[in-house]
Enzyme design. Structure first.
Site, PDB file in Angstrom:
ATOM      1  N   HIS A   1      -3.662  89.604  85.515  1.00 41.82           N
ATOM      2  CA  HIS A   1      -2.344  89.566  86.163  1.00 41.82           C
ATOM      3  C   HIS A   1      -2.306  90.500  87.370  1.00 41.82           C
ATOM      4  O   HIS A   1      -2.988  91.526  87.413  1.00 41.82           O
ATOM      5  CB  HIS A   1      -1.210  89.872  85.176  1.00 41.82           C
ATOM      6  CG  HIS A   1      -1.207  91.252  84.593  1.00 41.82           C
ATOM      7  ND1 HIS A   1      -0.682  92.333  85.252  1.00 41.82           N
ATOM      8  CD2 HIS A   1      -1.668  91.722  83.403  1.00 41.82           C
ATOM      9  CE1 HIS A   1      -0.802  93.414  84.482  1.00 41.82           C
ATOM     10  NE2 HIS A   1      -1.402  93.072  83.366  1.00 41.82           N
TER      11      HIS A   1
ATOM     12  N   ASP B   1       0.661  91.838  88.692  1.00 42.30           N
ATOM     13  CA  ASP B   1       1.808  92.747  88.767  1.00 42.30           C
ATOM     14  C   ASP B   1       1.563  94.043  88.004  1.00 42.30           C
ATOM     15  O   ASP B   1       0.635  94.160  87.194  1.00 42.30           O
ATOM     16  CB  ASP B   1       3.087  92.061  88.252  1.00 42.30           C
ATOM     17  CG  ASP B   1       2.981  91.595  86.808  1.00 42.30           C
ATOM     18  OD1 ASP B   1       1.891  91.120  86.404  1.00 42.30           O
ATOM     19  OD2 ASP B   1       3.975  91.700  86.076  1.00 42.30           O
TER      20      ASP B   1
ATOM     21  N   ASP C   1      -3.999  99.044  84.593  1.00 41.32           N
ATOM     22  CA  ASP C   1      -3.293  97.843  84.133  1.00 41.32           C
ATOM     23  C   ASP C   1      -2.761  97.069  85.316  1.00 41.32           C
ATOM     24  O   ASP C   1      -1.625  97.246  85.722  1.00 41.32           O
ATOM     25  CB  ASP C   1      -2.192  98.264  83.168  1.00 41.32           C
ATOM     26  CG  ASP C   1      -1.602  97.105  82.401  1.00 41.32           C
ATOM     27  OD1 ASP C   1      -2.085  95.970  82.537  1.00 41.32           O
ATOM     28  OD2 ASP C   1      -0.629  97.342  81.658  1.00 41.32           O
TER      29      ASP C   1
ATOM     30  N   GLU D   1       3.504  89.506  84.449  1.00 48.33           N
ATOM     31  CA  GLU D   1       3.031  89.734  83.091  1.00 48.33           C
ATOM     32  C   GLU D   1       3.760  90.906  82.445  1.00 48.33           C
ATOM     33  O   GLU D   1       3.896  90.952  81.229  1.00 48.33           O
ATOM     34  CB  GLU D   1       1.522  90.014  83.088  1.00 48.33           C
ATOM     35  CG  GLU D   1       0.868  89.955  81.700  1.00 48.33           C
ATOM     36  CD  GLU D   1       0.889  91.291  80.945  1.00 48.33           C
ATOM     37  OE1 GLU D   1       0.624  91.276  79.737  1.00 48.33           O
ATOM     38  OE2 GLU D   1       1.177  92.345  81.557  1.00 48.33           O
ATOM     39  N   GLU D   2       4.241  91.849  83.262  1.00 51.75           N
ATOM     40  CA  GLU D   2       4.802  93.099  82.730  1.00 51.75           C
ATOM     41  C   GLU D   2       6.282  92.998  82.393  1.00 51.75           C
ATOM     42  O   GLU D   2       6.930  94.016  82.156  1.00 51.75           O
ATOM     43  CB  GLU D   2       4.589  94.236  83.747  1.00 51.75           C
ATOM     44  CG  GLU D   2       3.135  94.594  84.010  1.00 51.75           C
ATOM     45  CD  GLU D   2       2.457  95.270  82.817  1.00 51.75           C
ATOM     46  OE1 GLU D   2       3.091  95.394  81.756  1.00 51.75           O
ATOM     47  OE2 GLU D   2       1.290  95.649  82.967  1.00 51.75           O
TER      48      GLU D   2
ATOM     49  N   GLU E   1      -7.752  92.533  80.808  1.00 50.73           N
ATOM     50  CA  GLU E   1      -6.906  93.682  80.433  1.00 50.73           C
ATOM     51  C   GLU E   1      -7.783  94.878  80.075  1.00 50.73           C
ATOM     52  O   GLU E   1      -8.896  94.710  79.581  1.00 50.73           O
ATOM     53  CB  GLU E   1      -6.033  93.317  79.217  1.00 50.73           C
ATOM     54  CG  GLU E   1      -4.951  92.296  79.497  1.00 50.73           C
ATOM     55  CD  GLU E   1      -3.687  92.890  80.144  1.00 50.73           C
ATOM     56  OE1 GLU E   1      -3.627  94.133  80.334  1.00 50.73           O
ATOM     57  OE2 GLU E   1      -2.786  92.097  80.478  1.00 50.73           O
TER      58      GLU E   1
ATOM     59  N   HIS F   1       0.580 102.275  82.284  1.00 51.24           N
ATOM     60  CA  HIS F   1       2.021 102.537  82.407  1.00 51.24           C
ATOM     61  C   HIS F   1       2.330 104.031  82.455  1.00 51.24           C
ATOM     62  O   HIS F   1       3.485 104.404  82.604  1.00 51.24           O
ATOM     63  CB  HIS F   1       2.849 101.905  81.283  1.00 51.24           C
ATOM     64  CG  HIS F   1       2.698 100.421  81.177  1.00 51.24           C
ATOM     65  ND1 HIS F   1       3.589  99.631  80.490  1.00 51.24           N
ATOM     66  CD2 HIS F   1       1.754  99.568  81.676  1.00 51.24           C
ATOM     67  CE1 HIS F   1       3.195  98.362  80.561  1.00 51.24           C
ATOM     68  NE2 HIS F   1       2.083  98.300  81.281  1.00 51.24           N
TER      69      HIS F   1
END
Lengths: 363, 363
Positions: A74, A76, A105, A135-136, A164, A338
C-alpha cells in the site's frame, strides 16, 4: 509526472527509493501525487502492462510462465508526526537506520517491489504487481478491496506476497480485526443538580474496567502462535462544561487469531460489554498462515528463515479469502509502524530486496 | 433595532415577553440580536439611564432613594436542542407551561425584570438593572465579570437579586464550582501490537471508578443545606482507529458547598485523582446565603417563602465577594434548566413578577 513532486528513479536502489517515496507525503486520502510519480516512473518499462484504478496501480508481466505471483503493497501512511522528511542516523552499533513516517509501514517494502518490478524483465514467475491506496483507514475504503471489485481479473495467481513489515522474514497469515462502538446512555441534566440526571460517562466505568483487566489470548493456528489484543482506540462524550452528559462512547478495536471468525469475535465482544449498546463499525476476517502449498514452501526455503505469525491485520486476508495462499514479507519492525520514531534498518531493505530477487529469478 | 428580530413589547406582560425573549435565539456568543432588541425597547424609558458594554446592558434609576438594589439576569442560553420556538402546553392538571430553551434558565426571570424596569417609574429603592452575556460558558467570559472591571461604579448597592430560576422563592447563596482536566498518559503503538504500548484510555478506568463511586456531601451553611456534586462533563482520547492512544482526558466539574473555598475544592479533587495529571481549567467561589442583612430579611418577608439553598453556581457569588448581600429569585424549576424538556410554569412567572413588584413599590 505530477508538477508537485520530483521524478522517481527506480534504478537508484531500494534504500534511496524508500527515502524518495517517504518524502512524497501520502497520508491516506492524499496518495495521488505519489501514484502519479510511480505511473510516470514505470511508463518506460516495456515488460509491464500498466492499469490504474483511482490511486491504485497494477503492473503485469505476461511471459506465459507456468505460475503467477501477486506482489502487493500500500502507498498510504498514517498521519505524519513531525517525522518527515526522512533522514539517516547511525545507531550505537554503527548501523544505519532510515527515519521517518512510512519507512516501516510500508514504503521500504514498496521501494523493494518497485525496484524489482523495473529491473526484472524476465522473472521465473509471471508477476502481478499491485500498489494501492487507503490501507490505513476504514476497510470499506481499501484500494485493494476496490480493485478486487473493479478488476477481479488481477486476483488470479498461485501465491501472493504482501510487503508489510516483517523484519524481512516471512510472517504467515494475520489476525482478524473488528471495531465496535460501546455506548453508555444516561439522562442529561445541569451539572449543578447532577442527582436529577444520570451521568453516561460515569456509566462507562465498568467498560473501562473490562478493558483494563482483559487478558488477551495467544492462540496456536497451524503451528504459528497468534497474539490477540483488545483496545480502546477512542473515547468521547460530553455536551457542555456544565451539563451531565446523556451519552458516552468507547471505540474498541479487537484483534483476534485467525482460528476465530469475525462473527465469533463480535459475539465475544458483545458478551464482554453485555450491559452496553454495542455497534459494529468495521470487521475484517483474519487469515490462516497459508504456508502449506508447494510454492509457499519454496518461497520460505529461498528466504531461509523460520516463518512467524503476523499479528496485525493485513490484506493477506483478502487473498486468503479468495483461495490464494498469501504471506507478509517486507523490511521493517512492525512494532515501529505508526510510532513517532518510525525507522527502518537500512540492512533489512537490502536483505529483503536480495531475497525476493533471488527467488523471483528462480535461483 | 436589529434588522433580524421583531421589536420587543415590554408592556405585553411577563409571560408573553418570556416567549418573545426565548424566540430570539441567544446561545452564548450570539447575544447581540437580543441585546439590540432590549436596547431598542428600553430607549423610550425616560426614568432609566442606559449603558451598554458589549452585549451587557445596564439600566439605572437615579431617584435619590436611601437604598439601592441591583437586579440582574443573563441573556444567554445553553445550545438549543430542537426546543425552539417556544410553545404553551397544558399539563394533566390543566396548568399552562411555556416550553423551550431558555424558558427556565433564565429568560422568564429576565422578562419579569424587563417588565418591571419599564413599568416602575417610581420604585421605593433606586434600582440598577443589569442584563448580561456569556453566563453559560467559561467564567473568564462572563459579562457580569467584565462589567465589574469596565464599570465598577455599577456594583454599589445594599442588596442584589439575581433572577436565576428558584421556583419563584428565595434561594440563598450558591455552591462554588471548579472544572479540572484529569489526564492519563501512556505509550502510543499500533493496535495490532498493543502490548508494546500503554493504553491511556484504559488508564482512565480508576478515575471513572472514582467518579462512579463518589458520594457527594450535603453541608449545612448558615442554616441552609448545600448539596454537592462531582461529575464528568466530557471525556476525550484517541489518535486513529488502529492506534493505542498515548493520552486521554476526563473533564470534571466539582460543585461544592460555600463553606469550602475554591482552593480547598481543588485540593480535594487533586486528592481524589492523585495518580493523574490534574489541571485546573475554571474556578468560581461559592457564596454563603446572604440573608442576614435587614434589607434581605425584608425582601424574604415580602416574598413570603422559606429560603432554600441554591445548588448551582450563580453570579450571586460575584456580589457576595464584593460585600453585597445577594440572593437568587426567579421563576422556573432549576432541575429543568439545560434539559431537552426545559419548561416553566406560567403561574410562576406571574407570581414572581407580582412578588417583586410588591416589594419594589414598597408595599
Amino acid at each position: 509526472m505530477s508538477a508537485s513532486v520530483l521524478p522517481l528513479d527506480l534504478t537508484a536502489g531500494s534504500v534511496a527509493l524508500t527515502a524518495a517515496l517517504c518524502d512524497i507525503e501520502s497520508v491516506s486520502g492524499n496518495e495521488t501525487p505519489l501514484a502519479d510519480a510511480i505511473m510516470e516512473a514505470l511508463a518506460g518499462a516495456a515488460h509491464l502492462e500498466l492499469t490504474r484504478d483511482g490511486d491504485t496501480i497494477v503492473a503485469l508481466t505476461n511471459l506465459g510462465r507456468a505460475q503467477r505471483v501477486i506482489i502487493a503493497g500500500h502507498l498510504d501512511t498514517v498521519p505524519v508526526k513531525e517525522n518527515l522528511p526522512t533522514h539517516v542516523e547511525k545507531d550505537s552499533l554503527g548501523d544505519d537506520w532510515l527515519w521517518g513516517r512510512g519507512t516501516v509501514d510500508m514504503k521500504a517494502g514498496v521501494a523493494v517491489q518497485l525496484t524489482l518490478a523495473a529491473a526484472l524483465t524476465h522473472p521465473a514467475y509471471d508477476i502481478t504487481w499491485i500498489w494501492y491506496d487507503h490501507e490505513e483507514v476504514d476497510a470499506s475504503q481499501n484500494g485493494l478491496g476496490r480493485l478486487a471489485v473493479n478488476h477481479p481479473e488481477f486476483f488470479v495467481g498461485d501465491f501472493a506476497i504482501l510487503g508489510e513489515p516483517s523484519n524481512s522474514s516471512v510472517e504467515g497469515g494475520c489476525n482478524g480485526t473488528i471495531r465496535v462502538d460501546v455506548t453508555a446512555r444516561g439522562v442529561r441534566a445541569h451539572s449543578a443538580r447532577s442527582w436529577v440526571g444520570e451521568n453516561a460517562i460515569h456509566r462507562l466505568a465498568p467498560a473501562l474496567a473490562v478493558l483494563s483487566a482483559y487478558q488477551p489470548r495467544s492462540v496456536d493456528v497451524d503451528g504459528l502462535v497468534y497474539r490477540e489484543g483488545l483496545n480502546a482506540v477512542g473515547i468521547s462524550g460530553g455536551v457542555a462544561t456544565n451539563v451531565v452528559p446523556d451519552e458516552a462512547t468507547l471505540h474498541v478495536n479487537y484483534r483476534f487469531a485467525p482460528s476465530r471468525s469475525a462473527d465469533d469475535a463480535i459475539e465475544h465482544v458483545r458478551e464482554l460489554f453485555a450491559d452496553f449498546d454495542v455497534q459494529v463499525v468495521d470487521r475484517s476476517e483474519g487469515a490462516r498462515p497459508g504456508l502449506t502449498s508447494p510454492i509457499a514452501q519454496h518461497f520460505v526455503a529461498a528466504v531461509g528463515a523460520v516463518p512467524t505469525p503476523k499479528y496485525g491485520w493485513t490484506d493477506v486476508a483478502r487473498f486468503s479469502a479468495m483461495g490464494i495462499p498469501a504471506v507478509n514479507f517486507g523490511p521493517g519492525d512492525a512494532t515501529l509502524a505508526h510510532a513517532d520514531d518510525e525507522r527502518v534498518a537500512v540492512s533489512q531493505i537490502i536483505e529483503c530486496e536480495s531475497a525476493l530477487r533471488k527467488w523471483l529469478v528462480g535461483e
